[in-house]
Design a protein around this motif. Structure first.
Motif, PDB file in Angstrom:
ATOM      1  N   ASP A 235      66.839  33.128 -62.686  1.00  0.00           N
ATOM      2  CA  ASP A 235      67.359  34.410 -61.794  1.00  0.00           C
ATOM      3  C   ASP A 235      68.662  33.980 -61.119  1.00  0.00           C
ATOM      4  OD1 ASP A 235      66.532  36.983 -60.119  1.00  0.00           O
ATOM      5  OD2 ASP A 235      67.410  35.537 -58.681  1.00  0.00           O
ATOM      6  N   TRP A 236      69.618  34.876 -61.345  1.00  0.00           N
ATOM      7  CA  TRP A 236      70.996  34.390 -60.581  1.00  0.00           C
ATOM      8  C   TRP A 236      71.083  34.034 -59.301  1.00  0.00           C
ATOM      9  CZ3 TRP A 236      75.329  32.174 -61.835  1.00  0.00           C
ATOM     10  CH2 TRP A 236      76.427  32.663 -61.069  1.00  0.00           C
ATOM     11  N   GLU A 237      70.460  34.973 -58.432  1.00  0.00           N
ATOM     12  CA  GLU A 237      70.576  34.998 -56.981  1.00  0.00           C
ATOM     13  C   GLU A 237      69.624  33.525 -56.505  1.00  0.00           C
ATOM     14  OE1 GLU A 237      72.448  36.533 -54.875  1.00  0.00           O
ATOM     15  OE2 GLU A 237      73.183  37.863 -56.638  1.00  0.00           O
ATOM     16  N   ARG A 238      68.535  33.278 -57.034  1.00  0.00           N
ATOM     17  CA  ARG A 238      67.803  32.127 -56.760  1.00  0.00           C
ATOM     18  C   ARG A 238      68.654  30.969 -57.021  1.00  0.00           C
ATOM     19  NH1 ARG A 238      63.185  34.944 -58.705  1.00  0.00           N
ATOM     20  NH2 ARG A 238      63.185  33.727 -60.426  1.00  0.00           N
TER      21      ARG A 238
ATOM     22  N   LEU B 239      71.924  30.410 -57.417  1.00  0.00           N
ATOM     23  CA  LEU B 239      72.925  30.439 -56.415  1.00  0.00           C
ATOM     24  C   LEU B 239      72.419  29.725 -55.190  1.00  0.00           C
ATOM     25  CD1 LEU B 239      75.254  33.544 -56.542  1.00  0.00           C
ATOM     26  CD2 LEU B 239      75.775  31.461 -57.096  1.00  0.00           C
ATOM     27  N   GLN B 240      71.394  30.129 -54.661  1.00  0.00           N
ATOM     28  CA  GLN B 240      70.734  29.477 -53.541  1.00  0.00           C
ATOM     29  C   GLN B 240      70.600  28.022 -53.905  1.00  0.00           C
ATOM     30  OE1 GLN B 240      67.273  31.779 -52.414  1.00  0.00           O
ATOM     31  NE2 GLN B 240      68.598  33.660 -52.090  1.00  0.00           N
TER      32      GLN B 240
END
Length: 585
Positions: free
Chosen positions: A305-308, A310-311
Motif C-alpha cells: 500500500d502506497w500510503e503505508r 510512505l509512512q
C-alpha cells in the motif's frame, strides 16, 4: 602534505587499446591503472552484460542445495531463513523469501536481536523455527562460522543450507550444503560476492531448475545492487555487472517500499548511482537494524500500500537521522580519547583500541571507520555489553589484514568474525589490554602505512576537461571500492574566492584558476576544516580571510580532483571535486 600522492605509471598501448575499444587513450590508461590487462577484461568492464555472469551451478554445493529445496517444496516443508540485521543481511533474506514465494515454498525470515544476541545464527532462532514447524533452515549472509549452532540444528533434525560470503575460520559447519565462494576448495570464478549476491545465485539456480524464464530473475538485481554497495564490496567483475544493471532497475523499481523511500529522500526521477545507495538508501536500512528493529526494514520492502509505504519510509528516515546524531556524539568522544593519548604519549599506537562504555553497540563500527579515516590507523571501537563483556567492531587500512591479525588473538574472544578490512568481536573487558598489547606487538606497520594514498591516473590541466570527456568517464561507472573514480592532478591553482555551503557548513566551494587562466568551481566535501587549517599553516590566517573575502591572496595550491558537470537553473558548467590538496614549493 599528509596524503601520499602516487602517479600511476603502468605501461600499455593506450592508443592501440583506445582504437580497438572505441574509447579515448585516457580511458584506456585509467582501465590499466585499475589492474585490467587483457582486452577481454576491458571489454567486459566497459560493455559487460548479464550474459557474462557465471553459472550459479559452478558454486560448490549449489546442486545439492537446489535438490534439497525442491524436495522440501514437493514434501510441503516449511523453511526458516536465518538472516542478519545489516543491509546485506536484510536484502539477502528478502531475496530468498521472494524467490521461495515465487516457487510456492512457504518461508519466514528470522533475525537475531543485535543487542541481546549479536550477529549470526543462534539456538533461539533454531528453537523458534522448530516450534513453528519449520524443518529446513537456510542461512544468508551468515552461517559459515556458526558451527555449534548448525550442529545443534542438525541434532534437532533440521536440514541446513548455508549461504554466506564470509571467510571460513577453521572448518566448515556440518550443514547439508555450504554455498560460499570463499570456501578453499570452491572453484567459482569470482569470490567477491556479498551475501545478497550468493542468495541471488541460489534463486537463479532454483528458477533455472524449475523452468522459470530468465526475465523474472531480473527483478532481484536492484536488491543485489543495494546489498553489494552497502556491504562495501569491490565493484569489479561480476559485482560490477550486478550493480550496473541493479542501479538501472532501482531507478524504475516496482517495489512500492523502495519507491516510497526514494520519494521521501528526494530521489524520485533521478538517475540512481552507487553513492545514493552508500550514503542515503543503505544507511536507512542499516539504521533500523542498528538502533530500532530490523522488522521495520522487511516491513517496508514487503509493503503493497502506497500510503503505508510512505509512512514506513519516513520512519526509516527518522531512525537514520537519530543514528547520525548518536554517531556524531560517539565520534567526538573517540576523537577526544585519542587526542588525549596522543598528547600524553607523543604518538598513537599502530592499532588503536578504544572503549566507549555507553555508546550503542550498533554504532561502534561506523565510529571506527570515522576514526580510521581521520588518523589512517587500524581502529577497533568497543562498548560494554553486560556480564563483563565488551563488543567491538574494527576497520582497517590497506597495509593491515585485520582478520588475519585478530585470528592470532582468537583465544581471547568469545565470538569473532570478519575479513581483511573489517571485523567484529566479543570478549571479556578484562582482556582488552592484552588484545591491544598483542596486536601492537605483532604489527609491522610504518609511518608511511598510516598516510592515506591518493592514486593519480594522470596529470591534467582543467582546461582539457570537456563535457564529452566527462561523458567518457561515465563508461567507468559504477564507482566504488575496487573501482574508484578517475583522479587527475594539476600543480598550481590560484584561489580567487571561497565560501562554506550546506546545512552543516561542511562543504567548501572555491573558484580556482590555473596558470593558463582556465577557471572553474572546485568543491571540497567533508574536508573544509582541514583545508582551512592547511591554508593557515602554509600562508597564515590573514590569507585565509582574504580568500573568503574574494580579495587578492598568496595561495598557490596543488589539487587532485575528479571532474563533473554542474547543472543549475538550466545552465551547465564544468566543476571539479577536490580529493587532495598540498603546496608545491
Amino acid at each position: 602534505m599528509r596524503e601520499k600522492w602516487i602517479l600511476e605509471t603502468k605501461k600499455g598501448d593506450f592508443e592501440g587499446l583506445a582504437k580497438e575499444l572505441g574509447v579515448t587513450p585516457l580511458l584506456a590508461r585509467c582501465m590499466i591503472n585499475r589492474g585490467l590487462s587483457e582486452v577481454s577484461e576491458m571489454k567486459q568492464y566497459l560493455y559487460g552484460t548479464l550474459e557474462d555472469l557465471h553459472n550459479p551451478r559452478l558454486l560448490k554445493d549449489m546442486d545439492v542445495a537446489v535438490e534439497l529445496l525442491l524436495e522440501a517444496r514437493e514434501k510441503k516443508k516449511h523453511i526458516a531463513i536465518a538472516s542478519d540485521f545489516d543491509c546485506d543481511g536484510i536484502f539477502s533474506g528478502y531475496i530468498l523469501w521472494k524467490g521461495f514465494t515465487r516457487l510456492g515454498i512457504d518461508s519466514r525470515i528470522y533475525t537475531p536481536d543485535r543487542v541481546q544476541e549479536g550477529y549470526g545464527l543462534n539456538e533461539r532462532i533454531v528453537e523458534q523455527a522448530l516450534a513453528e514447524n519449520r524443518t529446513v533452515l537456510v542461512t544468508c549472509d551468515n552461517g559459515i562460522a556458526a558451527n555449534p549452532q548448525i550442529e545443534y540444528a542438525k541434532e534437532k533434525g533440521m536440514t541446513v543450507i548455508v549461504t554466506d560470503h564470509h571467510e571460513v575460520q577453521t572448518e566448515l559447519p556440518a550443514a547439508d550444503a555450504v554455498i560460499d565462494p570463499k570456501r578453499e576448495e570452491d572453484t567459482y570464478p569470482f569470490d567477491g560476492l556479498c551475501g545478497g549476491g550468493v542468495a541471488y545465485k541460489l534463486v537463479c539456480a532454483l528458477y533455472d531448475a524449475c523452468g522459470i524464464p530468465e526475465e523474472e530473475m531480473k527483478e532481484f538485481l536492484e536488491y543485489v545492487a543495494i546489498a553489494t554497495v552497502a556491504d562495501v564490496m569491490e565493484l569489479r567483475e561480476e559485482n560490477r555487472i550486478l550493480v550496473k544493471y541493479g542501479l538501472a532497475a532501482l531507478s524504475r523499481t516496482k517495489n512500492i517500499g523502495l519507491r516510497a523511500l526514494l520519494e521521501v529522500q528526494g530521489l524520485t526521477g533521478k538517475k540512481i548511482n552507487a553513492g545514493h545507495i552508500g550514503f542515503i538508501l543503505g544507511p536507512c536500512f542499516n539504521a533500523a537494524g542498528r538502533i530500532a528493529t530490523v522488522e521495520e526494514s522487511f516491513s517496508l520492502l514487503m509493503e503493497t500500500d502506497w500510503e503505508r509505504a510512505l509512512q514506513k519510509a519516513e520512519q526509516l528516515k527518522k531512525i537514520n537521522e537519530s543514528r547520525k546524531a548518536m554517531t556524531e556524539e560517539g565520534a567526538k568522544q573517540a576523537l577526544a580519547l585519542l587526542e588525549a593519548r596522543k598528547e600524553k604519549e607523543g604518538r598513537l599506537p599502530s592499532v588503536c583500541i578504544l572503549l566507549l562504555p555507553d555508546t550503542h553497540e550498533s554504532l561502534v563500527g561506523i565510529i571506527a571507520g570515522r576514526i580510521k579515516e581521520r588518523y589512517g590507523h587500524p581502529v577497533i571501537v568497543f562498548t560494554r555489553a553486560g556480564d563483563g563483556l565488551v563488543k567491538g567492531s574494527g576497520r582497517s587500512i590497506e597495509a593491515y589484514h585485520m582478520f588475519d591479525e585478530l585470528m592470532k588473538c582468537k583465544d581471547l574472544m568469545e565470538r569473532f568474525g570478519g575479513h581483511k578490512m573489517a571485523a567484529g568481536m566479543t570478549l571479556p573487558e578484562e582482556k582488552l589490554e592484552e588484545l591491544e598489547r598483542r596486536l601492537n606487538e605483532n604489527a609491522v606497520l610504518t609511518e608511511e602505512d598510516f598516510r592515506p594514498v591518493i592514486r593519480i591516473d594522470a596529470p591534467m590541466p582543467i582546461g582539457y576537461v570537456t563535457e564529452r570527456l566527462i561523458e567518457e568517464f561515465e563508461k567507468m561507472e559504477p564507482f566504488g571500492v575496487g573501482n574508484p573514480k578517475p583522479v587527475f592532478a594539476e600543480q598550481h591553482f590560484h584561489i580567487l574566492r571561497g565560501q562554506r555551503l550546506g546545512k552543516e557548513k561542511n562543504v567548501l566551494k572555491l573558484r580556482v584558476e590555473n596558470e593558463k587562466g582556465s577557471q572553474c568551481d572546485a568543491l571540497c566535501f567533508g574536508q573544509a576544516e582541514e583545508f582551512e587549517e592547511f591554508v593557515k599553516k602554509q600562508w597564515g590566517e590573514q590569507e585565509l580571510n582574504r580568500m573568503y573575502e574574494g580579495r587578492e591572496n598568496k595561495l598557490d595550491v596543488a589539487l587532485t580532483y575528479f571532474p563533473s558537470v554542474n547543472e543549475y537553473q538550466g545552465m551547465r558548467s564544468i566543476q571539479i571535486q577536490i580529493t587532495g590538496f598540498c603546496r608545491i614549493q
